[in-house]
Design an enzyme around this catalytic site. Structure first.
Site, mmCIF file in Angstrom:
data_model
loop_
_atom_site.group_PDB
_atom_site.id
_atom_site.type_symbol
_atom_site.label_atom_id
_atom_site.label_comp_id
_atom_site.label_asym_id
_atom_site.label_seq_id
_atom_site.Cartn_x
_atom_site.Cartn_y
_atom_site.Cartn_z
ATOM 1 C CG LEU A 100 -12.140 -7.557 -12.012
ATOM 2 C CD1 LEU A 100 -13.246 -8.448 -11.457
ATOM 3 C CD2 LEU A 100 -12.210 -7.529 -13.534
ATOM 4 N N GLY A 144 -20.811 9.648 0.240
ATOM 5 C CA GLY A 144 -19.409 10.046 0.103
ATOM 6 C C GLY A 144 -18.928 9.461 -1.217
ATOM 7 C CG HIS A 145 -20.763 9.935 -4.439
ATOM 8 N ND1 HIS A 145 -21.800 10.287 -5.274
ATOM 9 C CD2 HIS A 145 -21.308 9.099 -3.530
ATOM 10 C CE1 HIS A 145 -22.907 9.676 -4.879
ATOM 11 N NE2 HIS A 145 -22.636 8.955 -3.814
ATOM 12 C CB THR A 146 -13.824 8.344 -3.668
ATOM 13 O OG1 THR A 146 -14.291 8.042 -2.351
ATOM 14 C CG2 THR A 146 -12.346 8.699 -3.616
ATOM 15 N N GLY A 167 -24.383 0.668 -1.380
ATOM 16 C CA GLY A 167 -23.661 1.934 -1.459
ATOM 17 C C GLY A 167 -22.166 1.727 -1.595
ATOM 18 C CG ASP A 168 -19.717 3.353 0.461
ATOM 19 O OD1 ASP A 168 -19.966 4.531 0.176
ATOM 20 O OD2 ASP A 168 -19.768 2.900 1.622
ATOM 21 C CD GLU A 169 -23.218 0.666 -4.688
ATOM 22 O OE1 GLU A 169 -22.955 1.894 -4.717
ATOM 23 O OE2 GLU A 169 -24.265 0.214 -4.211
ATOM 24 C CE LYS A 194 -23.643 5.691 -5.038
ATOM 25 N NZ LYS A 194 -23.111 4.625 -4.174
ATOM 26 N NE ARG A 204 -48.312 16.838 5.096
ATOM 27 C CZ ARG A 204 -49.505 16.316 5.329
ATOM 28 N NH1 ARG A 204 -50.525 16.650 4.578
ATOM 29 N NH2 ARG A 204 -49.676 15.456 6.310
ATOM 30 C CB THR A 248 -24.078 8.761 7.913
ATOM 31 O OG1 THR A 248 -25.254 9.496 7.562
ATOM 32 C CG2 THR A 248 -23.878 7.619 6.932
ATOM 33 N N GLY A 258 -9.120 0.045 -10.988
ATOM 34 C CA GLY A 258 -8.341 0.973 -10.175
ATOM 35 C C GLY A 258 -9.180 2.214 -9.903
HETATM 36 P P1 GDP Z 1 -19.494 5.745 -4.074
HETATM 37 O O1 GDP Z 1 -20.125 6.181 -2.809
HETATM 38 O O2 GDP Z 1 -20.322 4.725 -4.803
HETATM 39 O O3 GDP Z 1 -19.095 6.880 -4.976
HETATM 40 O O4 GDP Z 1 -18.142 4.978 -3.667
HETATM 41 P P2 GDP Z 1 -17.045 5.458 -2.578
HETATM 42 O O5 GDP Z 1 -16.261 6.559 -3.144
HETATM 43 O O6 GDP Z 1 -17.684 5.668 -1.249
HETATM 44 O O7 GDP Z 1 -16.200 4.140 -2.416
HETATM 45 C C1 GDP Z 1 -15.628 3.530 -3.533
HETATM 46 C C2 GDP Z 1 -14.122 3.396 -3.293
HETATM 47 O O8 GDP Z 1 -13.569 2.571 -4.295
HETATM 48 C C3 GDP Z 1 -13.360 4.714 -3.398
HETATM 49 O O9 GDP Z 1 -12.300 4.686 -2.501
HETATM 50 C C4 GDP Z 1 -12.867 4.706 -4.848
HETATM 51 O O10 GDP Z 1 -11.697 5.502 -5.024
HETATM 52 C C5 GDP Z 1 -12.571 3.266 -5.022
HETATM 53 N N1 GDP Z 1 -12.674 2.720 -6.383
HETATM 54 C C6 GDP Z 1 -13.624 2.914 -7.325
HETATM 55 N N2 GDP Z 1 -13.433 2.101 -8.375
HETATM 56 C C7 GDP Z 1 -12.330 1.361 -8.088
HETATM 57 C C8 GDP Z 1 -11.647 0.301 -8.756
HETATM 58 O O11 GDP Z 1 -12.009 -0.158 -9.824
HETATM 59 N N3 GDP Z 1 -10.552 -0.233 -8.116
HETATM 60 C C9 GDP Z 1 -10.124 0.224 -6.896
HETATM 61 N N4 GDP Z 1 -9.066 -0.354 -6.360
HETATM 62 N N5 GDP Z 1 -10.760 1.193 -6.244
HETATM 63 C C10 GDP Z 1 -11.851 1.746 -6.830
HETATM 64 P P1 IMO Z 2 -22.926 6.487 -0.945
HETATM 65 O O1 IMO Z 2 -23.691 7.452 -1.829
HETATM 66 C C1 IMO Z 2 -22.959 3.446 2.141
HETATM 67 C C2 IMO Z 2 -26.104 3.718 5.171
HETATM 68 C C3 IMO Z 2 -25.611 3.995 6.582
HETATM 69 C C4 IMO Z 2 -26.664 3.267 7.389
HETATM 70 C C5 IMO Z 2 -27.942 3.519 6.589
HETATM 71 C C6 IMO Z 2 -28.775 4.662 7.144
HETATM 72 O O2 IMO Z 2 -21.577 6.963 -0.560
HETATM 73 O O3 IMO Z 2 -22.950 5.119 -1.545
HETATM 74 P P2 IMO Z 2 -28.514 7.290 7.004
HETATM 75 O O4 IMO Z 2 -27.430 8.187 7.504
HETATM 76 O O5 IMO Z 2 -28.759 7.370 5.529
HETATM 77 O O6 IMO Z 2 -29.777 7.433 7.785
HETATM 78 O O7 IMO Z 2 -27.968 5.814 7.334
HETATM 79 O O8 IMO Z 2 -27.524 3.814 5.258
HETATM 80 N N1 IMO Z 2 -25.653 4.688 4.147
HETATM 81 C C7 IMO Z 2 -24.673 4.441 3.276
HETATM 82 N N2 IMO Z 2 -23.844 3.385 3.148
HETATM 83 N N3 IMO Z 2 -22.880 4.464 1.264
HETATM 84 C C8 IMO Z 2 -23.718 5.515 1.358
HETATM 85 O O9 IMO Z 2 -23.755 6.482 0.428
HETATM 86 C C9 IMO Z 2 -24.645 5.563 2.417
HETATM 87 N N4 IMO Z 2 -25.579 6.448 2.821
HETATM 88 C C10 IMO Z 2 -26.191 5.900 3.870
HETATM 89 O O10 IMO Z 2 -24.314 3.486 6.786
HETATM 90 O O11 IMO Z 2 -26.421 1.879 7.330
HETATM 91 MG MG MG Z 3 -19.642 6.304 -0.756
#
Ligand code: GDP
Ligand code: IMO
Ligand code: MG
Length: 427
Positions: free
Chosen positions: A331, A40-42, A12-14, A16, A142, A128, A414
């Site tokens: 990167l 949490g998608h930024t 997660g948090d890549e 997206k 169900r 979370t 970035g």
């Molecule tokens: P998501 O859950 O996959 O949408 O990712 P998150 O938003 O939780 O976390 C990704 C973080 O990386 C956020 O703070 C973005 O603003 C940041 N981000 C995304 N792509 C880049 C990048 O190429 N460089 C930098 N420095 N930050 C990035």
């Molecule tokens: P995005 O879409 C990162 C993780 C939690 C915990 C596990 C189970 O932003 O990438 P949950 O609340 O789903 O029962 O928690 O999954 N987790 C995430 N980690 N990004 C997320 O979403 C996540 N959604 C759940 O931290 O380890």
């Molecule tokens: Mg996230």
């Protein structure tokens, strides 16, 4: 025009949200397909910085139909405040639609998430605490309440009465906690029903129309492959499938209609919550990366665990998702790191393995085998062409591509929408 499933490739948090916002500029529909407000998608673009939990990241492009799919569990209080937050920032949400088949996160799910985590004691999953596990458990059992139930208040009361009877028995008899008030929850959900009613529709009809018109549909995943209940680090994962196969079910698009699958990966690894992470760094480099990248959870604010890029896990993620290309984000975070490492294999019980073990006990014993490459030691956030990247950065991307067995179609340098380097079309 194809259907593109966009999925998290790691924990997660890549990034997206950023990539969906970028690609949405040429899309017609964006449909979120899994998870709930654990996500949490930024997004950072010309309109500002936004942290989305439920609303698809295509919302900033006003001609894009944005759908919250049936596979998402919706906390209506969170959704309502997210819509209000967007409107206040001048973002139009009239092109948002919510599937009438999506399940709701209820106040008792939040309480259960808390109580269940407490009862796991030293083995807590680190959820979370958004009620996600209990909401998906009720769906399977169900006992769920769905968005379509909000459109029939008498029916809602009847169903809530039945479900809460069993929840209150659980609270009082098992957890020694006080019962929750049916009337209070019913009244609260009637307010959400009034607010959300106009958004709730049969989205399968809308998607059928979009596919018939050959429109470009992006399926927006949440979480990442290594949190999948089947293929992730079970039980340390989430409760709905973040994989492309989960996307098919959670968006309501048949598997044979998906043309491309884009996996989003960070140029290193992070994880929030508990569970094994073979390449985790416990040294100064890990702290440095966390500080440079400000790696703290978008939803919970927890510090993210940091590790080197894990090509063993990434290869598994490619295979299980059927990835057709990869986006490598962040990167630029490695700009000042003198040398970078990629995990190419694990050592388990004295043997070299190149697969991702099923058992958490085995994963915890895995020692990463690294390949070390020189860093590039120069800022890249302004670069927009792959060949303009320092050679060391190009080499790092190409080596990851080779080890994963999947082409890198784009890389990000970035957080803003325009900080993207396109290598090949991902659509
Ligand atoms: P998501 O859950 O996959 O949408 O990712 P998150 O938003 O939780 O976390 C990704 C973080 O990386 C956020 O703070 C973005 O603003 C940041 N981000 C995304 N792509 C880049 C990048 O190429 N460089 C930098 N420095 N930050 C990035
Ligand atoms: P995005 O879409 C990162 C993780 C939690 C915990 C596990 C189970 O932003 O990438 P949950 O609340 O789903 O029962 O928690 O999954 N987790 C995430 N980690 N990004 C997320 O979403 C996540 N959604 C759940 O931290 O380890
Ligand atoms: Mg996230």
């Amino acid at each position: 025009m194809p259907v593109l499933a966009l999925v998290g490739g790691q924990w997660g948090d890549e990034g997206k949200g950023k990539v969906v916002d970028q690609l949405a500029e040429s899309a017609d529909v964006v449909v979120r397909f899994s998870g709930g407000d654990n996500a949490g998608h930024t997004v950072i673009n010309h309109l500002g910085e936004f942290k989305l939990h439920l609303v698809p990241a295509g919302i900033f492009t006003s001609r894009v139909l944005c759908i919250i799919g049936n596979g998402v569990v919706i906390n209506p209080a969170v959704l309502m405040s997210e819509i209000e937050m967007l409107n206040k920032a001048g973002v139009d949400t009239s092109h948002l639609v919510i599937s009438n088949r999506a399940h709701l996160v209820m106040p008792y799910h939040l309480l259960l998430d808390e109580l269940e985590e407490k009862s796991r004691a030293g083995k807590a999953l680190g959820t979370t605490k958004r009620g996600i596990g209990p909401a998906f458990a009720d769906k399977t059992n169900r006992l769920g309440i769905r968005t379509c139930d909000l459109l029939d208040k008498d029916g809602l009361k009847e169903r809530l009465t039945m479900v809460m009877d069993s929840k209150n028995t659980l609270f009082t008899k098992v957890y020694d906690a006080p019962p929750m008030s049916l009337d209070k929850i019913y009244d609260e959900y009637c307010v959400y029903a009034d607010f959300l009613a106009s958004y709730i529709k049969d989205t399968s009809v809308l998607l059928t129309q979009a596919l018939a018109r050959k429109q470009l549909v992006i399926m927006e995943g949440a979480q990442g492959a290594l949190l999948d209940p089947d293929f992730g680090t079970y039980p340390y994962g989430t409760s709905s499938s973040p994989l492309s196969a989960g996307g098919s079910l959670g968006a309501g698009i048949a598997p044979n209609r998906i043309d491309k699958v884009l996996g989003i990966f960070k140029a290193y690894c992070t994880r929030v919550g508990n569970g094994p992470m073979p390449t985790e760094l416990f040294d100064a480099t890990g702290d440095e990366i966390r500080n440079i990248a400000h790696e703290f959870g978008t939803t919970t604010g927890r510090p993210r665990r940091i590790g080197w890029f894990d090509a063993v896990a990434a290869r598994f993620s490619c295979f299980i998702n059927g990835l057709t290309s990869v986006a490598l984000t962040r990167l630029d975070v490695l700009d000042s790191i003198p040398s970078v490492k990629i995990c190419t294999a694990y050592e388990l019980n004295g043997e070299l393995i190149d697969y991702f073990p099923a058992s958490v006990a085995d994963l915890e014993k895995c020692r990463p085998v690294y390949e070390e490459l020189s860093g590039w030691n120069s800022p890249i956030s302004h670069v927009r062409k792959f060949t303009d990247l320092p050679l060391e950065a190009q080499r790092y991307v190409r080596r990851i591509e080779e080890l994963m067995g999947c082409e890198v179609g784009m890389t990000c340098c970035g957080p803003s929408r325009e900080q993207v380097i396109h290598l090949k079309s991902v659509i």
